[in-house]
Design a protein around this motif. Structure first.
Motif, short mmCIF file in Angstrom:
data_model
loop_
_atom_site.label_atom_id
_atom_site.label_comp_id
_atom_site.label_asym_id
_atom_site.label_seq_id
_atom_site.Cartn_x
_atom_site.Cartn_y
_atom_site.Cartn_z
N LEU A 195 0.64 -1.12 0.13
CA LEU A 195 -0.12 -0.07 0.04
C LEU A 195 0.79 1.22 0.15
N LEU A 196 2.03 1.13 0.39
CA LEU A 196 2.86 2.64 0.60
C LEU A 196 3.13 2.73 -0.95
N ALA A 197 3.32 1.96 -1.80
CA ALA A 197 3.31 2.45 -3.28
C ALA A 197 2.22 3.15 -3.68
N VAL A 198 1.11 3.23 -3.04
CA VAL A 198 -0.30 3.67 -3.85
C VAL A 198 -0.89 4.59 -2.51
N GLN A 199 -0.09 5.11 -1.64
CA GLN A 199 -0.51 5.63 -0.37
C GLN A 199 -1.63 6.90 -0.52
N ASP A 200 -1.38 7.77 -1.62
CA ASP A 200 -2.23 8.92 -1.96
C ASP A 200 -3.53 8.35 -2.37
N ARG A 201 -3.54 7.25 -2.80
CA ARG A 201 -4.84 6.69 -3.33
C ARG A 201 -5.83 6.06 -1.98
N ILE A 202 -5.04 5.79 -0.98
CA ILE A 202 -5.51 4.97 0.31
C ILE A 202 -6.23 6.01 1.31
N LEU A 203 -7.42 6.35 1.66
CA LEU A 203 -8.00 7.22 2.50
C LEU A 203 -7.86 6.60 3.79
N ALA A 204 -8.22 5.42 4.01
CA ALA A 204 -8.31 4.96 5.22
C ALA A 204 -8.50 3.31 5.25
N LEU A 205 -7.79 2.79 6.19
CA LEU A 205 -8.14 1.41 6.26
C LEU A 205 -9.21 0.97 7.36
N ARG A 206 -10.24 0.11 6.86
CA ARG A 206 -11.20 -0.06 7.75
C ARG A 206 -11.10 -1.40 8.44
N ILE A 207 -11.38 -1.30 9.81
CA ILE A 207 -11.12 -2.53 10.44
C ILE A 207 -12.71 -3.26 10.57
N GLY A 208 -12.58 -4.34 10.13
CA GLY A 208 -13.92 -5.34 10.10
C GLY A 208 -14.03 -6.23 11.28
N GLY A 209 -14.64 -5.57 12.37
CA GLY A 209 -14.47 -6.42 13.74
C GLY A 209 -15.35 -7.42 13.61
N ASN A 210 -16.36 -7.42 13.08
CA ASN A 210 -17.23 -8.84 13.12
C ASN A 210 -16.87 -9.85 12.28
N ASP A 211 -16.15 -9.62 11.03
CA ASP A 211 -15.60 -10.54 10.45
C ASP A 211 -14.26 -10.97 10.92
N LEU A 212 -13.55 -10.31 11.61
CA LEU A 212 -12.23 -10.76 12.31
C LEU A 212 -12.76 -11.95 13.39
#
Length: 307
Positions: free
Chosen positions: A151-168
């Motif tokens: 993701l560091l290579a496309v970091q300007d494209r990444i707004l946020a990482l969403r944590i999916g608690g129920n799926d985890l």
């Protein structure tokens, strides 16, 4: 991969997930029956839509995109994202007229092996991505390190990482206790590890949903813990959660004043305030984000925690 425009993850506030099966998407998002306080929404085509209903959900989405394309956007419009089922579905959505008016996409089940297929698609310059960490790979630091490097290579494209608690939790065969915050069970350690694995590299993370949407006091307590972990945006599954989350994101007046003192040009290297050491060199990042939060959600007295 260039990205135009600037969106802060903090501006997302409470991000409401809405299944695309709804036939009132435009009205609820932008129209006369707009959901009060809505800052951002995710239109879901994944877990919230059964396979047999998928074509109808796509028809509703296509109608929304056509309506959006036919109107002038307003600064009051919420940020709108789409959660496809797969990279193939996203490829199909990208061909829909009006898709350039969407702010981006939530990538389901994201990890280093699934993400390249999404990154290879012809995204619009304005489209931002929010990969969701919700598979067993999120519990493996080595896997997350590999994903972070990707993701560091496309970091300007990444707004946020969403944590999916129920799926985890589902990956562990568990369900969260309805009377406790996410931080009082195994999910708490996973959240802390994900924050430690991504936040120091400049990635914003979004806090998982709380299923018990009728318990405002517990939700306020959980948001306070989200903030302590640096999670300044949160998934919502019910409109009633929006106001509670965004009120809890308001900044206590004493913290705002402390942040301003730390960012002042004439601030000393170290100073004391109400018995607490303040060191701008180490607290400047916290102070900047706190004042950005205050600008978005206002100033409020500290909210009491559950007894």
């Amino acid at each position: 991969m260039s990205v135009t425009g600037s969106i802060s993850a903090i501006s997302l506030g409470a991000t409401l997930y809405m299944p695309c099966l709804r036939d009132d998407l435009f009205s609820a998002l932008i129209g006369v029956r707009r959901i009060p306080g809505l800052r951002s929404a995710v239109l879901c085509l994944e877990d919230s839509v059964l396979e047999r209903d998928l074509q109808l959900a796509l028809t509703h989405l296509a109608a929304l995109l056509r309506t959006m394309a036919a109107r002038e956007p307003s600064p009051a419009d919420p940020l709108i994202f789409i959660r496809p089922r797969s990279a193939a579905m996203l490829d199909h959505i990208l061909c829909m007229p009006g898709v350039e008016h969407i702010d981006g996409f939530v990538i389901p089940k994201a990890h280093a092996d699934t993400m390249p297929a999404y990154l290879a698609l012809p995204l619009h310059d304005r489209h931002r991505l929010m990969p969701t960490l919700e598979t067993r790979e999120a519990c493996d630091p080595q896997s997350m390190r590999r994903f972070r490097d990707q993701l560091l290579a496309v970091q300007d494209r990444i707004l946020a990482l969403r944590i999916g608690g129920n799926d985890l939790l589902q990956a562990m065969g568990l369900r969260r206790a309805s009377h406790r915050t996410a931080y009082e069970g195994p999910l708490g350690n996973i959240i802390a590890n994900l924050v430690a694995g991504f936040a120091p590299w400049g990635f914003a993370l979004s806090a998982p949903v709380m299923e018990r949407f009728a318990d405002a006091a517990l939700l306020r307590e959980e948001v306070a813990l989200d903030i302590e972990h640096g999670l300044l945006t949160k998934t919502a599954i019910h409109p009633a959660q929006i106001g509670v989350i965004q009120a809890a994101l308001a900044v206590p007046a004493d913290q705002a004043e402390e942040a301003r003192m730390m960012l002042a040009e004439d601030s000393p290297a170290v100073f004391a305030r109400e018995g607490v050491m303040c060191e701008p060199a180490t607290h400047r990042g916290w102070a900047g984000r706190l004042l950005e939060r205050a600008e978005m959600f206002g100033i409020a007295d500290p909210l009491p925690l559950r007894a």
